[in-house]
Design a protein around this motif. Structure first.
Motif, PDB file in Angstrom:
ATOM      1  N   THR A   1      -1.307  31.249  -8.349  1.00  0.00           N
ATOM      2  CA  THR A   1      -0.439  30.218  -8.899  1.00  0.00           C
ATOM      3  C   THR A   1      -1.194  28.917  -9.110  1.00  0.00           C
ATOM      4  O   THR A   1      -1.911  28.445  -8.226  1.00  0.00           O
ATOM      5  CB  THR A   1       0.756  29.950  -7.961  1.00  0.00           C
ATOM      6  OG1 THR A   1       1.459  31.183  -7.755  1.00  0.00           O
ATOM      7  CG2 THR A   1       1.691  28.923  -8.550  1.00  0.00           C
TER       8      THR A   1
ATOM      9  N   ALA B   1      -1.121  25.366  -8.800  1.00  0.00           N
ATOM     10  CA  ALA B   1      -0.297  24.515  -7.955  1.00  0.00           C
ATOM     11  C   ALA B   1      -0.146  23.124  -8.549  1.00  0.00           C
ATOM     12  O   ALA B   1      -1.086  22.557  -9.118  1.00  0.00           O
ATOM     13  CB  ALA B   1      -0.902  24.419  -6.557  1.00  0.00           C
TER      14      ALA B   1
ATOM     15  N   VAL C   1       2.595  25.034  -0.576  1.00  0.00           N
ATOM     16  CA  VAL C   1       1.752  26.196  -0.304  1.00  0.00           C
ATOM     17  C   VAL C   1       2.587  27.331   0.278  1.00  0.00           C
ATOM     18  O   VAL C   1       2.498  28.486  -0.154  1.00  0.00           O
ATOM     19  CB  VAL C   1       0.591  25.818   0.637  1.00  0.00           C
ATOM     20  CG1 VAL C   1      -0.127  27.070   1.137  1.00  0.00           C
ATOM     21  CG2 VAL C   1      -0.398  24.890  -0.069  1.00  0.00           C
TER      22      VAL C   1
ATOM     23  N   TYR D   1       4.813  28.965  -2.471  1.00  0.00           N
ATOM     24  CA  TYR D   1       4.093  29.846  -3.386  1.00  0.00           C
ATOM     25  C   TYR D   1       3.757  31.179  -2.715  1.00  0.00           C
ATOM     26  O   TYR D   1       3.951  32.251  -3.292  1.00  0.00           O
ATOM     27  CB  TYR D   1       2.808  29.189  -3.864  1.00  0.00           C
ATOM     28  CG  TYR D   1       2.984  28.064  -4.856  1.00  0.00           C
ATOM     29  CD1 TYR D   1       3.883  28.146  -5.908  1.00  0.00           C
ATOM     30  CD2 TYR D   1       2.212  26.899  -4.762  1.00  0.00           C
ATOM     31  CE1 TYR D   1       4.029  27.123  -6.819  1.00  0.00           C
ATOM     32  CE2 TYR D   1       2.348  25.869  -5.685  1.00  0.00           C
ATOM     33  CZ  TYR D   1       3.256  25.980  -6.707  1.00  0.00           C
ATOM     34  OH  TYR D   1       3.390  24.957  -7.619  1.00  0.00           O
TER      35      TYR D   1
ATOM     36  N   ALA E   1       2.459  34.686  -4.295  1.00  0.00           N
ATOM     37  CA  ALA E   1       1.108  34.264  -4.690  1.00  0.00           C
ATOM     38  C   ALA E   1       0.070  34.966  -3.827  1.00  0.00           C
ATOM     39  O   ALA E   1       0.165  34.974  -2.598  1.00  0.00           O
ATOM     40  CB  ALA E   1       0.959  32.750  -4.565  1.00  0.00           C
TER      41      ALA E   1
ATOM     42  N   LEU F   1      -4.218  30.692  -4.854  1.00  0.00           N
ATOM     43  CA  LEU F   1      -3.770  29.418  -5.397  1.00  0.00           C
ATOM     44  C   LEU F   1      -4.907  28.771  -6.185  1.00  0.00           C
ATOM     45  O   LEU F   1      -6.081  28.906  -5.820  1.00  0.00           O
ATOM     46  CB  LEU F   1      -3.338  28.463  -4.280  1.00  0.00           C
ATOM     47  CG  LEU F   1      -2.162  28.901  -3.409  1.00  0.00           C
ATOM     48  CD1 LEU F   1      -1.978  27.918  -2.252  1.00  0.00           C
ATOM     49  CD2 LEU F   1      -0.883  28.999  -4.222  1.00  0.00           C
ATOM     50  N   THR F   2      -4.538  28.098  -7.259  1.00  0.00           N
ATOM     51  CA  THR F   2      -5.511  27.313  -8.022  1.00  0.00           C
ATOM     52  C   THR F   2      -5.030  25.884  -8.061  1.00  0.00           C
ATOM     53  O   THR F   2      -3.899  25.610  -8.484  1.00  0.00           O
ATOM     54  CB  THR F   2      -5.668  27.862  -9.448  1.00  0.00           C
ATOM     55  OG1 THR F   2      -6.049  29.239  -9.381  1.00  0.00           O
ATOM     56  CG2 THR F   2      -6.726  27.085 -10.216  1.00  0.00           C
ATOM     57  N   ILE F   3      -5.853  24.965  -7.590  1.00  0.00           N
ATOM     58  CA  ILE F   3      -5.455  23.565  -7.488  1.00  0.00           C
ATOM     59  C   ILE F   3      -6.352  22.683  -8.345  1.00  0.00           C
ATOM     60  O   ILE F   3      -7.446  23.079  -8.753  1.00  0.00           O
ATOM     61  CB  ILE F   3      -5.475  23.071  -6.024  1.00  0.00           C
ATOM     62  CG1 ILE F   3      -6.885  23.158  -5.428  1.00  0.00           C
ATOM     63  CG2 ILE F   3      -4.503  23.906  -5.187  1.00  0.00           C
ATOM     64  CD1 ILE F   3      -6.991  22.558  -4.026  1.00  0.00           C
TER      65      ILE F   3
ATOM     66  N   VAL G   1      -4.740  21.780   1.225  1.00  0.00           N
ATOM     67  CA  VAL G   1      -4.350  23.106   0.744  1.00  0.00           C
ATOM     68  C   VAL G   1      -5.117  24.193   1.475  1.00  0.00           C
ATOM     69  O   VAL G   1      -4.535  25.187   1.929  1.00  0.00           O
ATOM     70  CB  VAL G   1      -4.565  23.221  -0.778  1.00  0.00           C
ATOM     71  CG1 VAL G   1      -4.341  24.659  -1.239  1.00  0.00           C
ATOM     72  CG2 VAL G   1      -3.623  22.283  -1.526  1.00  0.00           C
TER      73      VAL G   1
ATOM     74  N   SER H   1      -3.381  27.196   3.615  1.00  0.00           N
ATOM     75  CA  SER H   1      -3.277  28.466   2.905  1.00  0.00           C
ATOM     76  C   SER H   1      -3.977  29.603   3.636  1.00  0.00           C
ATOM     77  O   SER H   1      -5.068  29.431   4.183  1.00  0.00           O
ATOM     78  CB  SER H   1      -3.875  28.331   1.498  1.00  0.00           C
ATOM     79  OG  SER H   1      -3.852  29.566   0.834  1.00  0.00           O
TER      80      SER H   1
ATOM     81  N   VAL I   1      -8.243  30.091  -2.358  1.00  0.00           N
ATOM     82  CA  VAL I   1      -7.975  28.871  -3.122  1.00  0.00           C
ATOM     83  C   VAL I   1      -9.127  28.621  -4.091  1.00  0.00           C
ATOM     84  O   VAL I   1     -10.292  28.580  -3.687  1.00  0.00           O
ATOM     85  CB  VAL I   1      -7.801  27.650  -2.195  1.00  0.00           C
ATOM     86  CG1 VAL I   1      -7.606  26.367  -3.015  1.00  0.00           C
ATOM     87  CG2 VAL I   1      -6.633  27.865  -1.241  1.00  0.00           C
TER      88      VAL I   1
END
Length: 302
Positions: free
Chosen positions: A11, A13, A32, A35, A40, A43-45, A67, A71, A75
């Protein structure tokens, strides 16, 4: 560490802010959890929809640290910047904080195939052994990368582990890349963006899943899981979400829509987009609420 087997839902974020525009790090934690609880697998921030360009370098590192500390899924950190030194600095900071890899989009001044290939070779060189994602988003960057040039980059840069596919139309590109692999080329993970608008077709063409920020990550989870095993049910689920996907995908406006929905769903405390940014009118909010109600009704009938 990120590798070519990455699949599922990474996702994109949001970056939560308080009403005054300051970072809302407490909402990072709830976001977090939200998601991951809804499917998820990563995660992509600090991507484009994460308002990365509105953050200071210190704020970017603070978000990465928060994050990654929260998480339990991989990430990926967006590190695109005009200069290679900035890309390297943020990448090293991200990896030190526990990121699985980084993502880089091409600058808009690249025009020829040789320029594109040379740029990403330079990226690979400055990143060293850091695994990275090539973000192919020509609607925003203006840079058109053909499957042939992508393969040239993948072959020259073994640390490139994933393509974030956001070309539009781009289904033939996915097919071409998978045909290259069937002929013996190195496999690359392909996750797709564009708000999930083409996710069902993308997965059936050979994509490994989604990397986008639609405010209902469970949709992406279900479509990715069912696209091959039960395509009719996948289409029914996709059809229920599509009107809201369409509405959230409005250029320059979708961020406000997405943050409104995330706040409504309890993922973040406030729908604030840092200035300069769009704001929703009462009419827009009424439209969103209508779409949500209709979506819920259609899903309950499945």
């Amino acid at each position: 560490m990120l590798d070519e087997r990455a699949a599922g839902v990474f996702t994109i974020a949001a970056t939560p802010f308080l009403p005054d525009g300051a970072l809302d790090l407490e909402s990072v934690d709830t976001m977090v959890d939200f998601y991951v609880e809804r499917g998820a697998t990563g995660l992509t921030i600090l991507g484009i929809m994460g308002e990365a360009g509105k953050l200071s370098s210190e704020e970017s590192v603070a978000v990465i640290a928060r994050v990654t500390a929260r998480s339990d899924v991989p990430v990926i950190v967006g590190v695109s910047a005009p200069g290679l030194a900035a890309i390297r600095a943020l990448s090293l900071a991200a990896m030190e904080k526990g990121a699985a890899g980084v993502m880089v989009a091409p600058p808009g001044n690249l025009r020829t195939d040789d320029q594109i290939a040379s740029y990403f070779q330079n990226v690979a060189d400055v990143l060293g052994d850091v695994p990275w994602v090539l973000q192919d988003f020509p609607l925003v960057t203006g840079v058109q990368i053909t499957p042939k040039v992508l393969r040239r980059i993948f072959d020259a840069c073994p640390t490139c582990k994933m393509l974030k596919h956001e070309d539009w139309p781009g289904l033939e590109k996915i097919s071409a890349l998978r045909e290259q692999e069937a002929a013996g080329a190195r496999k690359i993970s392909i996750l797709c963006g564009n708000g999930g608008q083409f996710l069902l077709e993308e997965v059936r063409r050979g994509a490994d899943g989604a990397m986008t920020g639609f405010a209902y990550p469970e949709m992406m989870r279900d479509i990715t899981a069912l696209a091959h095993s039960d395509p009719d049910r996948a289409r029914d689920i996709f059809d229920a979400y599509l009107p809201l996907i369409r509405y959230e995908s409005q250029p320059g406006y979708g961020l406000a829509v997405r943050k409104y929905i995330l706040a409504k769903r309890g993922a973040i405390a406030h729908p604030t987009a840092r200035k300069p940014g769009p704001a929703l009118s009462e009419a827009a909010i009424a439209e969103i609420e209508t779409l949500i109600a209709r979506q819920e009704a259609r899903l309950s009938a499945l």
